[in-house]
Design an enzyme around this catalytic site. Structure first.
Site, PDB file in Angstrom:
ATOM      1  N   ASP A 210       0.957  -1.107  -0.010  1.00  0.00           N
ATOM      2  CA  ASP A 210      -0.023   0.062  -0.021  1.00  0.00           C
ATOM      3  C   ASP A 210       0.901   1.192   0.092  1.00  0.00           C
ATOM      4  O   ASP A 210       2.031   1.230   0.099  1.00  0.00           O
ATOM      5  CB  ASP A 210      -0.987   0.122   1.300  1.00  0.00           C
ATOM      6  CG  ASP A 210       0.050  -0.181   2.569  1.00  0.00           C
ATOM      7  OD1 ASP A 210       0.303  -1.316   3.157  1.00  0.00           O
ATOM      8  OD2 ASP A 210       0.399   0.976   3.071  1.00  0.00           O
ATOM      9  N   ASP A 212       0.366   3.773   2.317  1.00  0.00           N
ATOM     10  CA  ASP A 212       0.158   4.359   3.509  1.00  0.00           C
ATOM     11  C   ASP A 212      -0.920   5.374   3.254  1.00  0.00           C
ATOM     12  O   ASP A 212      -1.956   5.098   2.942  1.00  0.00           O
ATOM     13  CB  ASP A 212       1.290   5.029   4.013  1.00  0.00           C
ATOM     14  CG  ASP A 212       1.462   4.904   5.679  1.00  0.00           C
ATOM     15  OD1 ASP A 212       0.711   4.077   6.244  1.00  0.00           O
ATOM     16  OD2 ASP A 212       1.749   6.144   6.089  1.00  0.00           O
TER      17      ASP A 212
HETATM   18  N1  ADE Z   1       2.235  -2.789   6.964  1.00  0.00           N
HETATM   19  C1  ADE Z   1       1.782  -2.825   5.604  1.00  0.00           C
HETATM   20  N2  ADE Z   1       1.555  -1.457   5.420  1.00  0.00           N
HETATM   21  C2  ADE Z   1       1.525  -0.648   6.490  1.00  0.00           C
HETATM   22  C3  ADE Z   1       1.470   0.717   6.670  1.00  0.00           C
HETATM   23  N3  ADE Z   1       0.993   1.508   5.939  1.00  0.00           N
HETATM   24  N4  ADE Z   1       1.815   1.216   7.650  1.00  0.00           N
HETATM   25  C4  ADE Z   1       2.458   0.344   9.031  1.00  0.00           C
HETATM   26  N5  ADE Z   1       2.450  -1.053   8.760  1.00  0.00           N
HETATM   27  C5  ADE Z   1       2.119  -1.503   7.286  1.00  0.00           C
END
Ligand code: ADE
Length: 249
Positions: A210, A212
């Site tokens: 992703d 974030d």
């Molecule tokens: N693990 C996978 N994506 C994450 C994110 N955006 N923030 C923290 N841990 C994660």
């Protein structure tokens, strides 16, 4: 012949990659590891696997017993520890499904036990060097394995490990980018610290799942997004682990 320990992260809680697998329930002075240890062989090499969050993913990041996990793998005679982790990307060029062979961490956790040294021997303080926390030999093998398999890989990257279990605010996400972090997760720093203290070479492969929440042209990350992307791409991680183990064995 090398003995390999694996710590499987989100999406690889109970990986089915070893032959003649046998489960054992163990404990040590630090308590119980996150899961039973699954032991067996991959391409003839002895392998021991722990699921970081438990087989049913019941252990939140703060409560993962990293000390018991690392001690267990050390006691089983593991020469190397390979870890997997789902991460958020803090850089446009690290797209979903890409792998990153982490070379640095920023530890932004707050409530973890990150040392085996609760007391020092008289006049023998233990201050472990941490300038290069990920083993360069293992990283090289992981990078080469990705290249052999045609998997898109970033050959370095700084992970910021946050306490969680909540995700970051947008302000935090921007701050981590400004600090120079490339990826974000909730697990790697404490584990890497303890492996270094234990003297077991350690490396981690991150799967970007992703962006974030720093990118405003898409919705902020959710857990369902992470799991979906990880499951779609899990085969990349398992095939690169198998290839790496073949090289190490
Ligand atoms: N693990 C996978 N994506 C994450 C994110 N955006 N923030 C923290 N841990 C994660």
């Amino acid at each position: 012949m090398a003995v390999i320990g694996i710590i499987g992260g989100s999406g690889l809680d109970n990986p089915d990659i070893i032959k003649n697998a046998k489960d054992s329930i163990v404990s040590n002075k630090w308590g119980k590891p996150s899961s039973p240890v699954k032991s067996g062989t991959i391409s003839g090499t002895e392998v021991h696997i722990i699921g970081r969050h438990g087989r049913e993913h019941t252990i939140p990041p703060t409560y993962v017993n990293n000390r018991a996990n690392i001690q267990t793998l050390k006691d089983l005679g593991c020469d190397y520890i390979l870890a997997t982790t789902a991460v958020g990307s803090l850089r446009e060029e690290i797209d979903r499904g890409h792998l990153v062979i982490i070379d640095q961490f920023i530890d932004f956790t707050r409530k973890r036990d990150t040392t085996f040294f609760e007391s020092f021997e008289p006049h023998a303080p233990a201050h472990t060097p941490m300038a290069e926390p990920f083993d360069s030999f293992l990283r090289e093998k992981m990078i080469k394995s990705c290249q052999d398999l045609g998997i898109t890989v970033h050959d370095k990257g700084t992970v910021v490990t946050i306490e969680g279990p909540r995700f970051s605010t947008r302000a935090e996400s921007h701050m981590y980018r400004a600090w120079g972090a490339d990826i974000i997760n909730m697990s790697t720093a404490p584990e890497a610290i303890l492996a270094n203290e234990a003297g077991v070479p350690y490396a981690a492969v991150a799967m970007s799942t992703d962006y974030d929440c720093w990118k405003t042209d898409e919705d902020p990350v959710t857990w369902d997004d992470i799991l979906k992307i990880f499951q779609e791409n899990a085969q990349k991680v398992t095939s690169m682990l198998i290839k790496t183990i073949e090289k190490l064995g």
